[in-house]
Write a protein that holds these residues in place. Structure first.
Motif, short mmCIF file in Angstrom:
data_model
loop_
_atom_site.label_atom_id
_atom_site.label_comp_id
_atom_site.label_asym_id
_atom_site.label_seq_id
_atom_site.Cartn_x
_atom_site.Cartn_y
_atom_site.Cartn_z
N SER A 148 40.42 22.31 37.80
CA SER A 148 40.48 23.77 37.88
C SER A 148 39.91 24.40 36.61
O SER A 148 40.11 23.88 35.51
CB SER A 148 41.92 24.24 38.08
N GLU A 150 39.93 28.24 34.89
CA GLU A 150 40.51 29.58 34.97
C GLU A 150 39.95 30.44 33.85
O GLU A 150 40.02 30.06 32.68
CB GLU A 150 42.03 29.49 34.86
N SER A 169 37.47 26.05 45.99
CA SER A 169 37.46 27.52 45.99
C SER A 169 36.76 28.06 44.75
O SER A 169 36.95 27.54 43.65
CB SER A 169 38.89 28.06 46.06
N GLU A 171 36.50 31.85 43.18
CA GLU A 171 36.98 33.22 43.33
C GLU A 171 36.79 33.99 42.04
O GLU A 171 37.34 33.61 41.00
CB GLU A 171 38.47 33.23 43.71
N ASP A 173 36.96 38.01 40.70
CA ASP A 173 37.24 39.43 40.98
C ASP A 173 36.21 40.29 40.26
O ASP A 173 36.27 40.44 39.04
CB ASP A 173 38.65 39.80 40.47
N SER A 195 38.87 24.12 41.91
CA SER A 195 38.90 25.57 41.95
C SER A 195 38.31 26.17 40.68
O SER A 195 38.45 25.61 39.59
CB SER A 195 40.35 26.07 42.13
N GLU A 197 38.31 30.16 39.06
CA GLU A 197 38.89 31.48 39.25
C GLU A 197 38.65 32.33 38.02
O GLU A 197 38.84 31.88 36.89
CB GLU A 197 40.40 31.35 39.50
N ARG A 199 39.45 36.39 36.59
CA ARG A 199 40.12 37.65 36.86
C ARG A 199 40.39 38.39 35.56
O ARG A 199 40.46 37.79 34.49
CB ARG A 199 41.46 37.41 37.59
#
Length: 230
Positions: A148, A150, A169, A171, A173, A195, A197, A199
């Protein structure tokens, strides 16, 4: 002979683009945004295209209607080389790697122009909420393999994403900053059975955007004056 002259430029545009080529085009687009030649939406769309471009020719498309593209075709005037001791090296890429482990980059640290994040059966956390932004365009290239990645950014920067997942995934934002001079963070990568991510971190803000940009402009102007005096 004429055929060679006609085909030479076409061959040059088919060369693979480097990160330095993309940074150069991104700088031109940033200046065009500041001058009012591009809207915020147009700037964001073109920057995303620049990150995805594969060849020099694809990059040129994004600036062909801007004055900077035509100025670059002016005759080149040789400039005396600067002494080796005064040469300024390019900033190295920042690598954050986690293999069967975890890696964290957070707190008060200097974010470079490019950051590479690799998570292989591990986790990577990149927290830019308190980072010092020395460039307006920051690109994070992330690869997650059974792991992952982040990413967290302040609320008042722009956040863009371009990537995907393979049984994983991706993702991001998307975020648009109200201030045109705010940093823009691009997250580009692939998650394979993992993943990625990105944000905003609520409550975290870059407070010195205008001061930072002005210091950068003053530093550049000072360097140009120093160079012209030689």
């Amino acid at each position: 002979m004429d055929l060679q002259k006609q085909t030479a430029p076409a061959a040059a545009t088919e060369l693979r683009a480097s990160d330095a080529d993309r940074d150069r085009i991104a700088d031109i687009l940033r200046d065009a945004l500041a001058e009012g030649r591009l809207t915020a939406d147009e700037h964001a769309e073109r920057v995303e295209g620049v990150l995805a471009a594969k060849t020099v020719g694809e990059l040129e498309v994004f600036i062909r209607d801007l004055p900077a593209a035509h100025a670059r075709r002016a005759p080149h005037v040789p400039v005396p080389a600067r002494p080796a001791l005064e040469a300024t090296p390019l900033d190295p890429d920042d690598n954050v790697v986690a293999v069967f482990s975890s890696a964290v980059r957070k707190g008060r640290w200097r974010a470079g122009r490019r950051i590479h994040a690799y998570a292989v059966f591990g986790s990577v956390e990149i927290d830019l909420s308190e980072a010092l932004f020395e460039y307006q365009q920051v690109v994070i290239r992330a690869i997650s393999l059974f792991g992952s990645v982040e990413v967290r950014v302040p609320e008042n920067v722009s956040l863009r994403g371009a990537g995907g997942g393979v049984l994983g995934s991706f993702e991001v934002d998307h975020l648009d900053a109200a201030e045109p001079q705010a940093p823009v963070v691009h997250v580009d990568g692939w998650a394979v059975l993992g993943s990625i991510e990105a944000r905003p971190k609520r409550g975290r803000l870059v407070a010195d955007i205008l001061d930072r940009v002005q210091r950068h402009l003053d530093k550049g102007a000072k360097g140009l004056r120093k160079h012209s005096d030689r």
